[in-house]
Design a protein around this motif. Structure first.
Motif, mmCIF file in Angstrom:
data_model
loop_
_atom_site.group_PDB
_atom_site.id
_atom_site.type_symbol
_atom_site.label_atom_id
_atom_site.label_comp_id
_atom_site.label_asym_id
_atom_site.label_seq_id
_atom_site.Cartn_x
_atom_site.Cartn_y
_atom_site.Cartn_z
ATOM 1 N N LEU A 178 3.431 -1.310 -1.088
ATOM 2 C CA LEU A 178 2.802 -1.897 -2.275
ATOM 3 C C LEU A 178 2.654 -3.414 -2.122
ATOM 4 C CD1 LEU A 178 4.514 0.121 -5.170
ATOM 5 C CD2 LEU A 178 2.075 0.102 -4.586
ATOM 6 N N VAL A 179 3.663 -4.054 -1.531
ATOM 7 C CA VAL A 179 3.568 -5.499 -1.278
ATOM 8 C C VAL A 179 2.389 -5.794 -0.361
ATOM 9 C CG1 VAL A 179 4.678 -7.432 -0.084
ATOM 10 C CG2 VAL A 179 5.991 -6.057 -1.692
ATOM 11 N N LYS A 232 5.667 -4.200 -9.404
ATOM 12 C CA LYS A 232 4.790 -3.578 -10.407
ATOM 13 C C LYS A 232 3.911 -4.639 -11.072
ATOM 14 C CE LYS A 232 4.940 -0.599 -14.496
ATOM 15 N NZ LYS A 232 5.831 0.068 -15.478
ATOM 16 N N PRO A 233 2.629 -4.402 -11.195
ATOM 17 C CA PRO A 233 1.734 -5.392 -11.822
ATOM 18 C C PRO A 233 2.185 -5.747 -13.240
ATOM 19 C CG PRO A 233 0.458 -3.687 -10.723
ATOM 20 C CD PRO A 233 1.888 -3.244 -10.683
ATOM 21 N N CYS A 239 -2.005 -8.527 0.840
ATOM 22 C CA CYS A 239 -2.863 -8.634 2.022
ATOM 23 C C CYS A 239 -4.283 -8.148 1.789
ATOM 24 C CB CYS A 239 -2.251 -7.848 3.185
ATOM 25 S SG CYS A 239 -0.685 -8.525 3.761
ATOM 26 N N MET A 240 -4.451 -7.165 0.919
ATOM 27 C CA MET A 240 -5.769 -6.561 0.753
ATOM 28 C C MET A 240 -6.526 -7.208 -0.409
ATOM 29 S SD MET A 240 -4.880 -2.559 1.427
ATOM 30 C CE MET A 240 -4.099 -2.064 2.957
ATOM 31 N N GLY A 241 -7.827 -7.055 -0.397
ATOM 32 C CA GLY A 241 -8.664 -7.637 -1.443
ATOM 33 C C GLY A 241 -10.022 -7.975 -0.875
ATOM 34 N N GLY A 242 -10.877 -8.493 -1.732
ATOM 35 C CA GLY A 242 -12.225 -8.821 -1.312
ATOM 36 C C GLY A 242 -12.284 -10.082 -0.476
ATOM 37 N N PRO A 243 -13.436 -10.392 0.068
ATOM 38 C CA PRO A 243 -13.587 -11.619 0.853
ATOM 39 C C PRO A 243 -13.459 -12.856 -0.037
ATOM 40 C CG PRO A 243 -15.716 -10.583 0.483
ATOM 41 C CD PRO A 243 -14.688 -9.619 -0.017
#
Length: 517
Positions: free
Chosen positions: A454-455, A307-308, A460-464
């Motif tokens: 969620l991990v 959880k953030p 793994c995901m996000g902007g460049p």
């Protein structure tokens, strides 16, 4: 075959002694440190090769029969014997141990954890391998206990000397929990040996508890089970595990999750189930209840960590996931059925492959970013591994979906068979209770999928990668070499489960039924 098994058990000990000696002239390479690390790779490679030859020479038509046996009298007064052998239950665990130790030695050759002399590191790694291999190969209760204990000291020092922050406290917690559990287990093993008149595990399994009264079996299962439950680890005796994993070096976490946890569940299958079936039947519902409690607890702990804002550590999260995964193993064992026990053994191997890979990957992420804190990794810019290190991101996502039990990968079959075993438990066990446990376990699989996805999303995901930000290295050659076998075996076990189940099922059937072996 006899020589091969003896070499597999004793070879690492000889290699550990040789690691402490000065390197011979001409073999030092660039430095003595490089020479001793190369020595570790060589010895573990030879042991892996011997284990593979043993597996190829194994009589696959009769996997329930003890093979490559050695039986020599050791302590005549107590009738303790040096009795070694493998069957369809122990052979996969032997090969898994040899493989993971070799991959850890190879990884350490290129990425030695920060700490004291590599000599001590390699020697401890080899002693750890020898103790673990002996645990899966010995067929005498006293030798089983000695091998079981041999593993504790090297793992303590690997955590205390080469670990990260909080390593001293984590190492002490590990050793105290496991030693206290082992003392209780020893009392149970001695009770069985004295009352039955033998410490021979094959003879005791063939007798199937007929030489022990019900009260003796109940006391023995309680004592032995407590010691094994600590090592498994079973909720609520698990609290040493997250601290140990968080503090341990990468290879320490891989071996702790991939090999050491299997020693506890193997003890349940090899000793408790066949030797004290009536005692096991008494405690089976309680074991199943603790198992499903561990499944839910481990999943909820992981959801809290991911959880953030909770500053969750990625290594700690994977450690808590092990509590849940080993819950499925214990649930399968508690059903006391061939289906459930086969599921438990399959889940054991799958967990070793998948969680070993996960700890390798998390260690690589921590090396690159300097932290395993999820909030830091998923901050404003984020780790965004798909964009920054696509191969590393893809491998982490693969390991995560394998861990959540995606059909077609190794994690699926063991958990499914454990739940099937709970659907129709052994005669004499309460079916309504086990149906309830099955439903709770099934709900746990949903929670497992939730936190692992969620991990993947957060790490793994996000902007460049923003302009000017330092690039991180993608998968290196030595990492590729260490991780590829685990990926390949995870896919193979998922697509072709009959390879493993064909080994374990006949051995499990005979173990549960008793009779000559």
């Amino acid at each position: 075959m006899q020589f091969l098994l003896a070499l597999i058990v004793v070879g690492p000990l000889l290699g550990a002694a040789a690691a402490l000696l000065p390197a011979p002239p001409g073999l030092k390479g660039k430095s003595p440190d490089q020479a001793v690390l190369r020595h570790g790779v060589t010895v573990t490679g030879v042991i892996l090769l011997a284990a593979l030859v043993l597996a190829l020479g194994f009589d696959h038509d009769h996997p329930s029969k003890m093979q490559a046996t050695t039986d020599i009298s050791w302590i005549r007064a107590l009738d303790v014997r040096i009795h070694l052998g493998v069957d369809g239950i122990s052979l996969p665990l032997l090969v898994l141990t040899a493989l993971l130790t070799f991959l850890c030695a190879l990884y350490s050759y290129f990425k030695m954890p920060a700490g004291p002399s590599p000599k001590a590191f390699v020697a401890l790694l080899l002693v750890l391998e020898s103790g673990t291999l002996a645990t899966f190969a010995v067929l005498d209760l006293v030798l089983f206990f000695l091998a079981f204990e041999t593993v504790l000291i090297p793992m303590y020092f690997l955590i205390a000397r080469w670990g990260g922050e909080g390593r001293q406290a984590a190492a002490w917690k590990f050793i105290l929990y496991t030693l206290l559990g082992s003392v209780v287990m020893l009392l149970g093993l001695l009770l069985v040996g004295v009352k039955a008149g033998t410490f021979d595990m094959v003879a005791l399994a063939a007798d199937n508890g007929r030489g022990l009264t019900t009260s003796v079996q109940v006391i023995a299962v309680l004592a032995i089970g407590l010691g094994l439950a600590v090592k498994t680890p079973m909720w609520p005796l698990h609290s040493w595990l997250p601290d140990a994993h968080t503090a341990a070096p990468t290879v320490g976490s891989v071996l702790l999750a991939g090999v050491l946890l299997k020693m506890g569940t193997y003890g349940f299958v090899r000793i408790v189930l066949p030797i004290a079936p009536e005692g096991m039947a008494t405690f089976a519902p309680y074991l199943a209840a603790f198992a499903v409690a561990g499944i839910i607890y481990g999943s909820l702990a992981c959801l809290a960590l991911v959880k953030p804002g909770n500053k969750g550590d990625l290594k700690r999260l994977i450690a808590y996931s092990s509590v849940g995964h080993m819950g499925f193993v214990l649930l399968g064992i508690a059903t006391m059925t061939p289906t459930g026990v086969n599921g438990a053994l399959f889940a054991n191997i799958a967990h070793g492959l998948v969680t070993g890979l996960l700890f390798f990957l998390v260690g690589a992420v921590k090396d690159r970013y300097g932290t395993a804190d999820l909030d830091t990794l998923a901050g404003a810019t984020g780790a965004a591994l798909y964009g920054r290190a696509p191969r590393l991101g893809a491998l982490l996502a693969f390991a995560a979906v394998a861990s959540l039990g995606l059909p077609g990968l190794a994690g699926f079959w063991g958990e499914m068979l454990a739940l099937f075993g709970a659907f129709d438990p052994a005669e004499g066990l309460s079916r309504p209770a086990f149906l309830t446990f099955m439903a709770i376990g099934g709900f746990g699989t949903l929670l497992t999928a939730a936190y692992l996805l969620l991990v993947v999303r957060r790490v793994c995901m996000g902007g460049p990668r923003p302009a000017g930000e330092t690039a991180i290295a993608d998968v290196q050659g030595y990492e590729f070499a260490a991780w590829t076998p685990l990926v390949a075996l995870t896919v193979l076990a998922g697509l072709w489960p009959a390879v493993l189940l064909g080994l374990t099922d006949p051995a499990v059937q005979q173990l549960l039924a008793g009779g000559p072996r």
